[in-house]
Motif scaffolding. Sequence first.
Motif, PDB file in Angstrom:
ATOM      1  N   ILE A   9      50.104  49.390  21.983  1.00 27.94           N
ATOM      2  CA  ILE A   9      50.277  48.257  21.460  1.00 27.94           C
ATOM      3  C   ILE A   9      50.803  47.268  22.528  1.00 27.94           C
ATOM      4  CG2 ILE A   9      51.039  46.390  19.920  1.00 27.94           C
ATOM      5  CD1 ILE A   9      51.236  48.803  17.933  1.00 27.94           C
ATOM      6  N   ALA A  10      52.002  47.523  23.194  1.00 32.09           N
ATOM      7  CA  ALA A  10      52.406  46.595  24.389  1.00 32.09           C
ATOM      8  C   ALA A  10      51.262  46.525  25.332  1.00 32.09           C
ATOM      9  CB  ALA A  10      53.853  47.315  24.807  1.00 32.09           C
ATOM     10  N   LYS A  11      50.622  47.411  25.956  1.00 36.92           N
ATOM     11  CA  LYS A  11      49.698  47.488  27.037  1.00 36.92           C
ATOM     12  C   LYS A  11      48.542  46.600  26.467  1.00 36.92           C
ATOM     13  CE  LYS A  11      50.799  51.961  28.991  1.00 36.92           C
ATOM     14  NZ  LYS A  11      50.478  53.305  29.187  1.00 36.92           N
ATOM     15  N   SER A  12      48.188  46.596  25.384  1.00 43.62           N
ATOM     16  CA  SER A  12      47.072  45.945  24.817  1.00 43.62           C
ATOM     17  C   SER A  12      47.284  44.650  24.750  1.00 43.62           C
ATOM     18  CB  SER A  12      46.561  46.418  23.456  1.00 43.62           C
ATOM     19  OG  SER A  12      47.209  45.875  22.410  1.00 43.62           O
ATOM     20  N   LYS A  13      48.684  44.059  24.763  1.00 48.55           N
ATOM     21  CA  LYS A  13      49.070  42.553  24.843  1.00 48.55           C
ATOM     22  C   LYS A  13      49.508  42.239  26.185  1.00 48.55           C
ATOM     23  CE  LYS A  13      49.522  42.408  20.231  1.00 48.55           C
ATOM     24  NZ  LYS A  13      48.613  41.889  19.512  1.00 48.55           N
ATOM     25  N   GLY A  14      49.431  43.099  27.268  1.00 48.66           N
ATOM     26  CA  GLY A  14      49.675  42.678  28.626  1.00 48.66           C
ATOM     27  C   GLY A  14      51.143  42.909  29.091  1.00 48.66           C
ATOM     28  N   ARG A  27      60.320  43.897  20.181  1.00 43.27           N
ATOM     29  CA  ARG A  27      60.777  42.573  20.304  1.00 43.27           C
ATOM     30  C   ARG A  27      60.081  41.745  21.409  1.00 43.27           C
ATOM     31  NH1 ARG A  27      67.547  42.980  19.618  1.00 43.27           N
ATOM     32  NH2 ARG A  27      67.282  43.668  17.768  1.00 43.27           N
ATOM     33  N   ALA A  28      59.613  42.486  22.292  1.00 40.69           N
ATOM     34  CA  ALA A  28      58.781  41.906  23.536  1.00 40.69           C
ATOM     35  C   ALA A  28      57.374  41.771  22.720  1.00 40.69           C
ATOM     36  CB  ALA A  28      58.659  42.853  24.755  1.00 40.69           C
ATOM     37  N   ILE A  29      56.874  42.498  22.144  1.00 40.83           N
ATOM     38  CA  ILE A  29      55.772  42.498  21.520  1.00 40.83           C
ATOM     39  C   ILE A  29      55.667  41.452  20.588  1.00 40.83           C
ATOM     40  CG2 ILE A  29      53.875  43.647  19.847  1.00 40.83           C
ATOM     41  CD1 ILE A  29      54.659  46.187  21.278  1.00 40.83           C
ATOM     42  N   ARG A  31      57.475  38.774  20.614  1.00 37.57           N
ATOM     43  CA  ARG A  31      57.576  37.388  21.138  1.00 37.57           C
ATOM     44  C   ARG A  31      56.208  37.201  21.684  1.00 37.57           C
ATOM     45  NH1 ARG A  31      62.326  39.680  22.943  1.00 37.57           N
ATOM     46  NH2 ARG A  31      61.488  40.156  24.669  1.00 37.57           N
ATOM     47  N   THR A  32      55.509  38.049  22.254  1.00 32.11           N
ATOM     48  CA  THR A  32      54.098  37.731  22.816  1.00 32.11           C
ATOM     49  C   THR A  32      53.027  37.092  21.889  1.00 32.11           C
ATOM     50  OG1 THR A  32      54.426  39.452  24.725  1.00 32.11           O
ATOM     51  CG2 THR A  32      52.155  38.727  24.180  1.00 32.11           C
ATOM     52  N   GLU A  33      53.226  37.768  20.627  1.00 31.23           N
ATOM     53  CA  GLU A  33      52.584  37.481  19.493  1.00 31.23           C
ATOM     54  C   GLU A  33      53.008  36.002  18.867  1.00 31.23           C
ATOM     55  OE1 GLU A  33      51.297  41.978  17.609  1.00 31.23           O
ATOM     56  OE2 GLU A  33      53.113  40.842  16.906  1.00 31.23           O
ATOM     57  N   GLY A  34      53.932  35.566  19.384  1.00 25.68           N
ATOM     58  CA  GLY A  34      54.406  34.483  18.779  1.00 25.68           C
ATOM     59  C   GLY A  34      55.216  34.417  17.418  1.00 25.68           C
ATOM     60  N   ASN A  35      55.554  35.570  17.234  1.00 20.22           N
ATOM     61  CA  ASN A  35      56.633  35.806  16.097  1.00 20.22           C
ATOM     62  C   ASN A  35      58.073  35.824  16.473  1.00 20.22           C
ATOM     63  OD1 ASN A  35      54.258  36.408  14.300  1.00 20.22           O
ATOM     64  ND2 ASN A  35      54.012  38.331  15.291  1.00 20.22           N
ATOM     65  N   PHE A  36      59.095  35.761  15.327  1.00 19.24           N
ATOM     66  CA  PHE A  36      60.307  36.216  15.709  1.00 19.24           C
ATOM     67  C   PHE A  36      60.509  37.518  16.354  1.00 19.24           C
ATOM     68  CE2 PHE A  36      60.028  33.395  11.647  1.00 19.24           C
ATOM     69  CZ  PHE A  36      60.651  32.344  12.217  1.00 19.24           C
ATOM     70  N   SER A  37      61.405  37.529  17.466  1.00 18.72           N
ATOM     71  CA  SER A  37      61.880  38.723  17.960  1.00 18.72           C
ATOM     72  C   SER A  37      63.017  39.303  17.164  1.00 18.72           C
ATOM     73  CB  SER A  37      62.105  38.803  19.353  1.00 18.72           C
ATOM     74  OG  SER A  37      63.189  37.770  19.546  1.00 18.72           O
ATOM     75  N   CYS A  38      62.806  39.819  15.830  1.00 20.02           N
ATOM     76  CA  CYS A  38      63.712  40.143  15.008  1.00 20.02           C
ATOM     77  C   CYS A  38      63.851  41.472  14.522  1.00 20.02           C
ATOM     78  CB  CYS A  38      63.570  39.384  13.606  1.00 20.02           C
ATOM     79  SG  CYS A  38      62.007  39.782  12.962  1.00 20.02           S
ATOM     80  N   PHE A  39      63.090  42.481  15.239  1.00 19.17           N
ATOM     81  CA  PHE A  39      63.050  43.830  14.796  1.00 19.17           C
ATOM     82  C   PHE A  39      64.479  44.386  14.972  1.00 19.17           C
ATOM     83  CE2 PHE A  39      62.323  48.332  16.317  1.00 19.17           C
ATOM     84  CZ  PHE A  39      61.585  48.758  15.444  1.00 19.17           C
ATOM     85  N   ALA A  40      64.783  45.268  13.866  1.00 15.01           N
ATOM     86  CA  ALA A  40      65.932  46.004  13.884  1.00 15.01           C
ATOM     87  C   ALA A  40      67.098  45.242  13.342  1.00 15.01           C
ATOM     88  CB  ALA A  40      66.248  46.795  14.751  1.00 15.01           C
ATOM     89  N   THR A  41      66.903  43.862  12.937  1.00 12.85           N
ATOM     90  CA  THR A  41      67.883  42.960  12.502  1.00 12.85           C
ATOM     91  C   THR A  41      68.101  42.666  10.937  1.00 12.85           C
ATOM     92  OG1 THR A  41      66.710  40.969  12.854  1.00 12.85           O
ATOM     93  CG2 THR A  41      68.011  41.839  14.953  1.00 12.85           C
ATOM     94  N   ALA A  42      67.123  43.426  10.083  1.00 14.42           N
ATOM     95  CA  ALA A  42      67.328  43.068   8.949  1.00 14.42           C
ATOM     96  C   ALA A  42      68.393  43.578   8.078  1.00 14.42           C
ATOM     97  CB  ALA A  42      66.201  44.040   8.117  1.00 14.42           C
ATOM     98  N   VAL A  43      69.251  42.511   7.556  1.00 14.56           N
ATOM     99  CA  VAL A  43      70.494  42.785   7.234  1.00 14.56           C
ATOM    100  C   VAL A  43      70.259  43.230   5.706  1.00 14.56           C
ATOM    101  CG1 VAL A  43      72.597  41.691   6.550  1.00 14.56           C
ATOM    102  CG2 VAL A  43      71.696  41.120   8.632  1.00 14.56           C
ATOM    103  N   ASN A  44      70.852  44.376   5.310  1.00 18.22           N
ATOM    104  CA  ASN A  44      70.830  44.826   4.048  1.00 18.22           C
ATOM    105  C   ASN A  44      69.198  44.986   3.476  1.00 18.22           C
ATOM    106  OD1 ASN A  44      73.540  45.185   3.585  1.00 18.22           O
ATOM    107  ND2 ASN A  44      73.681  42.910   3.133  1.00 18.22           N
TER     108      ASN A  44
END
Length: 67
Positions: A9-14, A27-29, A31-44
């Motif tokens: 997926i990362a390679k397909s996004k450059g 998180r890099a993916i 950000r590249t997609e224009g989303n929040f880089s929030c992976f693994a931060t979901a509290v509870n």
Amino acid sequence: MKMQKIRDIAKSKGIKPSKLKKVDLVRAIQRTEGNFSCFATAVNGVCDQIGCIWREDCFSLAKKKAS
């Protein structure tokens, strides 16, 4: 999701996955997609991004971090 799939997926996004850890690569993916880089931060297990493809892994890793 397995790392090889994430790298593909990362390679397909450059993005060069090099030796990035799973969290940093996702998180890099995000950000590249224009989303929040929030992976693994979901509290509870709380997240309003219902359609996120990372959701299951996100909750799992966030829970491990909290332990």
